[in-house]
Design an enzyme around this catalytic site. Sequence first.
Site, PDB file in Angstrom:
ATOM      1  N   THR A  15      21.975   9.310  15.410  1.00  0.00           N
ATOM      2  CA  THR A  15      23.096   8.644  14.902  1.00  0.00           C
ATOM      3  C   THR A  15      23.720   7.608  15.968  1.00  0.00           C
ATOM      4  O   THR A  15      23.637   7.957  17.184  1.00  0.00           O
ATOM      5  CB  THR A  15      24.209   9.587  14.355  1.00  0.00           C
ATOM      6  N   HIS A  16      24.379   6.685  15.572  1.00  0.00           N
ATOM      7  CA  HIS A  16      25.034   5.810  16.573  1.00  0.00           C
ATOM      8  C   HIS A  16      26.510   5.971  16.751  1.00  0.00           C
ATOM      9  O   HIS A  16      27.157   5.355  17.138  1.00  0.00           O
ATOM     10  CB  HIS A  16      24.622   4.277  16.540  1.00  0.00           C
ATOM     11  N   ASN A  17      27.166   6.959  15.888  1.00  0.00           N
ATOM     12  CA  ASN A  17      28.352   7.335  15.856  1.00  0.00           C
ATOM     13  C   ASN A  17      28.667   8.737  16.646  1.00  0.00           C
ATOM     14  O   ASN A  17      28.097   9.715  16.372  1.00  0.00           O
ATOM     15  CB  ASN A  17      28.632   7.536  14.122  1.00  0.00           C
ATOM     16  N   LYS A  20      30.024  11.672  14.985  1.00  0.00           N
ATOM     17  CA  LYS A  20      28.992  12.444  14.171  1.00  0.00           C
ATOM     18  C   LYS A  20      28.313  13.182  15.149  1.00  0.00           C
ATOM     19  O   LYS A  20      27.810  14.476  14.879  1.00  0.00           O
ATOM     20  CB  LYS A  20      28.202  11.338  13.382  1.00  0.00           C
ATOM     21  N   ASP A  75      21.207  12.400   5.993  1.00  0.00           N
ATOM     22  CA  ASP A  75      21.408  11.608   5.082  1.00  0.00           C
ATOM     23  C   ASP A  75      22.151  12.350   3.806  1.00  0.00           C
ATOM     24  O   ASP A  75      21.655  13.358   3.580  1.00  0.00           O
ATOM     25  CB  ASP A  75      20.273  11.060   4.666  1.00  0.00           C
ATOM     26  N   TYR A 160      33.598   9.591  -0.786  1.00  0.00           N
ATOM     27  CA  TYR A 160      34.109   9.753  -2.286  1.00  0.00           C
ATOM     28  C   TYR A 160      34.679  11.226  -2.356  1.00  0.00           C
ATOM     29  O   TYR A 160      34.864  11.540  -3.827  1.00  0.00           O
ATOM     30  CB  TYR A 160      32.612   9.889  -3.021  1.00  0.00           C
ATOM     31  N   ASP A 161      35.142  11.840  -1.523  1.00  0.00           N
ATOM     32  CA  ASP A 161      35.719  13.239  -1.579  1.00  0.00           C
ATOM     33  C   ASP A 161      36.792  12.896  -2.612  1.00  0.00           C
ATOM     34  O   ASP A 161      37.106  13.988  -3.541  1.00  0.00           O
ATOM     35  CB  ASP A 161      36.241  13.686  -0.293  1.00  0.00           C
ATOM     36  N   HIS A 186      28.015  20.639   1.113  1.00  0.00           N
ATOM     37  CA  HIS A 186      26.614  20.403   0.992  1.00  0.00           C
ATOM     38  C   HIS A 186      26.085  20.318   2.300  1.00  0.00           C
ATOM     39  O   HIS A 186      25.127  20.683   2.620  1.00  0.00           O
ATOM     40  CB  HIS A 186      26.449  18.987   0.107  1.00  0.00           C
TER      41      HIS A 186
END
Lengths: 200, 200
Positions: A15-17, A20, A75, A160-161, A186
Site C-alpha cells: 500500500t502507499h497509505n 493502512k 482488496d 460505505y459503512d 470482513h
Amino acid sequence: MALSLPAGTRLVAATHNPGKAREIAVLLEDRFQVVSAGELGLPEPAETESTFTGNALLKARAAADRSRLPALADDSGLSVRGLDGAPGIYSARWAGPDKDFGLAMRKVEERLHEIGSDDRFAWFTCALALAWPDGPAVVVEGRIEGELTFPPRGDRGFGYDPIFLPEGGRQTFGELEPAVKDAMSHRARAFAQLKAALFD
Amino acid sequence: MALSLPAGTRLVAATHNPGKAREIAVLLEDRFQVVSAGELGLPEPAETESTFTGNALLKARAAADRSRLPALADDSGLSVRGLDGAPGIYSARWAGPDKDFGLAMRKVEERLHEIGSDDRFAWFTCALALAWPDGPAVVVEGRIEGELTFPPRGDRGFGYDPIFLPEGGRQTFGELEPAVKDAMSHRARAFAQLKAALFD
C-alpha cells in the site's frame, strides 16, 4: 520452505497509505517488521483483475517480486445483490478521485431505484494475499453479510459503512463502536483466517 | 491450522478426468489419498476468471466447499507474445469441442500471419490452487519460456507441445522424451513450488 512467517520477518504492506500499513502491522499483532510499498518507492500496479482476490494477489505479487520480501495486500469492497454484486471491486472507484463516499452511497441508492429493485441484501468482502518473491502465495477472503439502509447513518467508519447494517444488528457500521465493528468485520475475519493459517 | 497437508490426507483433485487425477496423485508423490471431483459427483464450475490462477482458484474453491475436503485444481495454457498473450486461458477453447489441437496450432500460426508479427516468443503457464473448505488457499505458478516453430514437430506430448521449443532447446515439447519434458515443464515447476511450500 513451509508457508509460515517467523516473528520478526520483514514484510511489505503493499500500500502507499502509511496509515493502512500501520493498521496491517497492528492486525498482525506487531509480529513483523512491516514496511510499506510507498516507503520502498515501489510503483502502484493497476488493479486490472475481476475479483477481490485477483486484485489483492496482483498487488502482493508485484510488491514481493520488486522488493524481494514477502508482501501482503488487501482488496475490499461492498457487493449489493440487487445490483448483481456492484459496486464490488469498483467500490473505491465509485467514490471518484475525491474519494467522496457520500456520492458513492447515493449512486448505490439511485441504481437500485433505477432498476426498481427492493433487494437490499449486501455484503462486504476483504481479500488478503500474502506472496513470497517468485514463490507461492496464500489467499483468504473474509465476508460479512447484512442489508443496506438509506439514508446513511453514523459518522464513524469509512466508505460505505453508514448504509450497511450487519446481519442481526440495528446499528450501521457507521454507528457502531469501532471496537465492536472491528471484532466482526470482513477485515477482521480475513485477518483471523490468515493468522490461523500462518501462525502456529 | 498451519498450511500443510499431512501425508495420508484425503484430497480432491478438482477434475473430471480420471487420468488427470491419477497424474496429480503421482506428482504429489502418492502422499495423499487423491479422489477426483468426478468420482465425488461434484459439478464442474464454469471457468469465468481472467487469469490462470483465478480459474485454478475458482475450481479448487468450488470443489473444497462442496466436498468439505482440501482440493487441488490446475489451469494451464500457452501464451504468445506476438498475440498479446493469446490463446492464454483460452488455450483449450481454441481447440474446440473436439479438442483438435492441430486446428488450435494452425489458428496460432494464422493469427500471427494476419497481424504480420514475427515475434515467436511464447511461454507455457501452469497455475495450481490448493483450497481448504471455507478457508485459505495456496496458489503457485510455474512457467517455461521458449519460442514457437511451424509446422508442428513430434507426436509426443499434448496440446500445443509440437510447436513449442523450450528456451535453449532444439526439440519441441512434442519431440522430447517425456521424462525430459516432465522434468522441465511449467507443470513440473508449479508442482515443485507447491511441494516446497507444503511438504516440510
